[in-house]
Design an enzyme around this catalytic site. Sequence first.
Site, PDB file in Angstrom:
ATOM      1  CG  HIS A 359      -1.962  -1.023   1.233  1.00 24.14           C
ATOM      2  ND1 HIS A 359      -3.224  -0.858   0.711  1.00 24.14           N
ATOM      3  CD2 HIS A 359      -1.918  -2.286   1.707  1.00 24.14           C
ATOM      4  CE1 HIS A 359      -3.919  -1.975   0.876  1.00 24.14           C
ATOM      5  NE2 HIS A 359      -3.148  -2.856   1.483  1.00 24.14           N
ATOM      6  CE  LYS A 550      -6.522  13.893   0.064  1.00 22.36           C
ATOM      7  NZ  LYS A 550      -6.629  12.678  -0.713  1.00 22.36           N
ATOM      8  NE  ARG A 551      -3.238  10.401   9.831  1.00 20.47           N
ATOM      9  CZ  ARG A 551      -2.830   9.527  10.743  1.00 20.47           C
ATOM     10  NH1 ARG A 551      -3.561   8.472  11.030  1.00 20.47           N
ATOM     11  NH2 ARG A 551      -1.702   9.699  11.388  1.00 20.47           N
ATOM     12  CE  LYS A 556      -2.355  10.875   2.817  1.00 18.69           C
ATOM     13  NZ  LYS A 556      -3.036   9.978   1.861  1.00 18.69           N
ATOM     14  CB  THR A 658     -10.166   4.791  -1.064  1.00 19.97           C
ATOM     15  OG1 THR A 658      -9.661   5.184   0.213  1.00 19.97           O
ATOM     16  CG2 THR A 658      -9.459   3.537  -1.529  1.00 19.97           C
ATOM     17  CE  LYS A 662     -13.891   5.946   0.969  1.00 16.44           C
ATOM     18  NZ  LYS A 662     -12.920   6.014   2.065  1.00 16.44           N
TER      19      LYS A 662
HETATM   20  C1  26V Z   1       2.421   2.356   8.048  1.00 19.23           C
HETATM   21  C2  26V Z   1       2.743   2.468   9.368  1.00 19.23           C
HETATM   22  C3  26V Z   1       4.169   2.607   9.719  1.00 19.23           C
HETATM   23  C4  26V Z   1       4.472   2.431  11.153  1.00 19.23           C
HETATM   24  C5  26V Z   1       3.418   2.795  12.150  1.00 19.23           C
HETATM   25  C6  26V Z   1       2.032   2.532  11.779  1.00 19.23           C
HETATM   26  C7  26V Z   1       1.744   2.443  10.337  1.00 19.23           C
HETATM   27  C8  26V Z   1       0.435   2.327   9.947  1.00 19.23           C
HETATM   28  C9  26V Z   1       0.114   2.220   8.626  1.00 19.23           C
HETATM   29  C10 26V Z   1       1.102   2.224   7.677  1.00 19.23           C
HETATM   30  C11 26V Z   1       0.721   2.008   6.273  1.00 19.23           C
HETATM   31  C12 26V Z   1       0.558   3.193   5.464  1.00 19.23           C
HETATM   32  C13 26V Z   1       0.132   2.751   4.117  1.00 19.23           C
HETATM   33  C14 26V Z   1      -1.221   3.251   3.730  1.00 19.23           C
HETATM   34  O1  26V Z   1      -2.074   3.570   4.523  1.00 19.23           O
HETATM   35  N1  26V Z   1      -1.398   3.292   2.447  1.00 19.23           N
HETATM   36  C15 26V Z   1      -2.608   3.791   1.840  1.00 19.23           C
HETATM   37  O2  26V Z   1      -3.372   2.666   1.434  1.00 19.23           O
HETATM   38  C16 26V Z   1      -4.584   3.037   0.801  1.00 19.23           C
HETATM   39  C17 26V Z   1      -5.340   1.765   0.503  1.00 19.23           C
HETATM   40  O3  26V Z   1      -4.652   1.002  -0.435  1.00 19.23           O
HETATM   41  C18 26V Z   1      -4.286   3.841  -0.449  1.00 19.23           C
HETATM   42  O4  26V Z   1      -5.497   4.245  -1.029  1.00 19.23           O
HETATM   43  C19 26V Z   1      -3.448   5.073  -0.112  1.00 19.23           C
HETATM   44  O5  26V Z   1      -3.062   5.731  -1.293  1.00 19.23           O
HETATM   45  C20 26V Z   1      -2.206   4.644   0.654  1.00 19.23           C
HETATM   46  O6  26V Z   1      -1.496   5.774   1.115  1.00 19.23           O
END
Ligand code: 26V
Length: 810
Positions: A359, A550-551, A556, A658, A662
Site C-alpha cells: 500500500h 485525508k491524513r 498529500k 480511495t 468516494k
Molecule cells: C504504516 C505504518 C508505519 C508504522 C506505524 C504505523 C503504520 C500504519 C500504517 C502504515 C501504512 C501506510 C500505508 C497506507 O495507509 N497506504 C494507503 O493505502 C490506501 C489503501 O490502499 C491507499 O489508497 C493510499 O493511497 C495509501 O497511502
Amino acid sequence: MNVTALATSAPPRSPLADRLVDNLIHRIGKDERAALPHDWLAATILTVRDDIIDRWMASTRETHAAKSKRVYYLSLEFLIGRLLRDAIANLGKNREVSQALSQLGVDLAEIEEIEPDAALGNGGLGRLAACFMESLATLDLPAYGYGIRYMNGMFRQRIDDGWQVELPENWLAHGNPWEFERRESAYFVGFGGEVTGNDAGQVHWKPAEAVEAVAVDTPVVGWRGKRVNTLRLWTAVSLDPIKLDKFNAGDHEGALAGQVRAESLVRVLYPADSTASGQELRLRQEYFFSSASIQDIVRRHIQYFGDVRTLPDKAAIQLNDTHPAVSVAELMRLLIDHHDLAFDEAWEITKATFGYTNHTLLPEALESWPLPLFERLLPRHMQIVYAINARVLREARKADGIDDEAIGAISLIDEGGERRVRMANLAFAGSHSVNGVAALHTDLMKQTVFADLHKLYPARINNKTNGITPRRWLFECNPGLTHLIRDAIGEEFLDDAAALTALAPFAEDAAFRERFAEVKRANKVALAAHIKDRMGLRLDPDAIFDVQIKRIHEYKRQLLNIIETVALYDQIRSHPERNWTPRVKLFAGKAASSYHNAKLIIKLANDVARRVNGDPSIGKLLKVAFLPNYNVSLAERIVPAADLSEQISTAGMEASGTGNMKFALNGALTIGTLDGANVEIRDHVGDENIIIFGLTADEVAAKRADGYEPRAVIEGSRELAQAVNAIASGVFSPDDPNRYQGLMAGLYEHDWFMVAADFDAYAAAQRQVDARWADRDAWRASAIRNVAQVGWFSSDRTIGEYARDIWNVL
Ligand code: 26V
C-alpha cells in the site's frame, strides 16, 4: 372517557417495537421511562443483532456443508466506523426499524448519531479493509477479518488555538453490543526465550513469556443480508492475571503487572501512517495478532479437513501490507515444528496460501526490524527467516541477469548499516501473489522497490485497483442522490454499481440536472448547519465546496492547497472588481503525533482560516475551515456535500487513494494530479470531466534526478513568491511571526514534494474550475457523468478480482 381518542393516541406497537422494549428491559435493565438515548441505542443494536445472528449461523453452516475455501484478511487496521446504520440498511430494515422506534418516541437518526465511531485504523489502508469485509459478505464469500481489538483506537483530535491536540478515544466506554467474546477460542502467544534442538532434528522453542490471545467477534453483514461474515479481533489476557503472593504481601501493583503488560499489546493503535515507528511494542503487536490468527486458521483447517497439507486448497490468507508479514514465518514454524513437515513442503504450502498487498512505496513506511530485536523477541522465527533467505538467494544465484547488487536488494536481510529484517521482502517471498492497489502504483512497484524481486519472480506482481463500498459511500451517506438515481434508471445499480452507467444520458436532461443540483444543495445546507453548530462559522451553500480531507502528510500536499488559498485571498483583495467565484475551502485530517511539519500545516490552515474568515473585505467570496476530528462519520457528512475533490499528491507518491472514488461517486469533480487511482478515474470519467494538472510521476522522478531548484521556481512565479513570503513573514501568525519560517524555508531549499514545481499549474487549474463553475449546466452535467462512470470503483469489483486471480474462490 373517550375510548376512541385513547386508542388513536397510542397506536398498536409493531412486533419489532415489542422486541425493542423487551431488550431494553431484559438486557439493558431499563424501563421505557428511565431509558436514556444510549439505552435505546443499545437496545436497538441488540434487536437488530438478533436478526443478524440467525443469518450468521446459517452462513457458517453453509460454509461447512459446502466445504468451501475460506478467505482470511489479516490487517492491523479495520476502520469500520459506526455499524448500526450500515447493518440496518444492508438488512433492508430501515423503514421497519425507524417506524418501530418512532412508536416508542425515539428518533432512529438521533440514536445512530451517538453510536461511537470504531476508529481501529489510521486512514486509507484501514478503511479499505472495512470496505473489503463488507464486499466479501456481499459477494457471498466465506471470509474472516483478523486484527486487534484496540481498547483505544485512533486518537481523538481537538483543535486548541489552531493546534492539534491528541486525546484518547474511549470508544468502548458504554460497552460494545456488537461484539461476542469467545473465551474458548484462545491461543498462547510466546515471546523471547530460547530454541533448542534434539538428536532427531526436532526444534523446540521455549518462550520466556507468553500471553493468551482471546477472540472477540463482530458480525459483518453483506448487502441485502445475504451473508454474515466474522471480523475476529484479538484481545490479550495475562496467563497469570494476579499474583496472589505479591498481592497478599502488599504489592498491589506488582501483583497486577502481568495483566498490565498483556494489555499493553492491545491498548493503542499506532497513530502513525506513513511515518516510521521502530518500536518494540509494534513488533510485539504484529506477532501477537499474526500468531493468534495463523493458529486459529490452522486449527480450523485441521478440524474440518484433517490434513494440514491441503491448507492452500481451503484457505487463502491475504496480508494487508507488511504488518502481518511475520505470519509467513509463523505458518512455517507451525508446519515444521508442530506438524513435522519438511522445510521444502512447508514452503510450498506457505507460498500457495499467502498473498501480499503493498500500500505504499514511501521508504519511511517500509517496515524493517533491527536484527537483534527480531532475534531477541522471536528467536525461532529468526532461524526460519534465515532459512527462507538462504533458499531465495540460492534461487536468485541460479537465475539469469541477477548480479550482486540485485542479490543485496532481494535479500530478506538489509546489510547496509545496522542489519535489519525487511518485512516487504519476507512477504513477497512467502506469497504466490503480490499486488499493488492502482495501475500506476503497481508499475512503480515493478520499477522501484521490488524491481529485483520482480526480475526473480516475474509472474508474481499483479494489480488490483482499490474500490469502495457503494452501500456506505452512496446509499447510506447520500440517500437523496440514491433516490434520484433510482427514479431515473431503476434499481439495478443497487446490486451492481457498474449499472450506474445508465445515468450518463441524464447529464443531457435539463430537468434531471436541476433535481441533481437540488440534492447537492440540500447536502451542502446540511453540512453548513453542522459546521455552524460545531464551529460557529456560517457558510454560503451556493459557494463551491472545495474539500481536502485525508491524513495530513507532506506528500498529500495540503500545503499546496493552503498556499493557493493564500494566493487567491491576495488576488481577491487586489482585484475586488473581478467576478470571483465564491469558494469554501474545507480541510480535515489528523497528523501523526510525532510528525512536526504535519502538525504545523494544521496550524497554518487554522491561522489562514482565522485571518480570511475575519476579513470583512472578502465577504462571502472566500471562507476557510479546518474541521476537527476527521473520522469515518465526518467523512460520511462531508463527501455528499462536496463540489470539488482535492487529490493533489506529488505524482508517484499516493499508492491509490480511495477518497477520490468516494467524492466522484457523490458527484464532485476532481482536481488532481496523475497519481494513484486518479489516473484510472480520469480514464473512466473522461478528460473533460476531471481537472488534471501538474507533473507526472516520470517527470517528478526526472526532475529529482536532474537536480531540482525550487528557489528559481518560486522566484519565477510572482503569485507563489508573494504567498510564500507572506506566510514566512508572519502575516498569518502575528502572534509568532517566525512560526512558518522553517516550513517555507523547506520549500526554498529542497521542496521534496514539488509544491513549487506544481504551483502555477495548480493555480491555473483552479481558475479553470472557476470558469467551469460559472457554466452551471456544464458543471452539473460533468458531475452527473462522474457518478455514472465510477461504478467500476466499487469494492465488489475489486474483491471479485482478488477472488478470481489471487484466492481462487470463484
Ligand atoms: C504504516 C505504518 C508505519 C508504522 C506505524 C504505523 C503504520 C500504519 C500504517 C502504515 C501504512 C501506510 C500505508 C497506507 O495507509 N497506504 C494507503 O493505502 C490506501 C489503501 O490502499 C491507499 O489508497 C493510499 O493511497 C495509501 O497511502
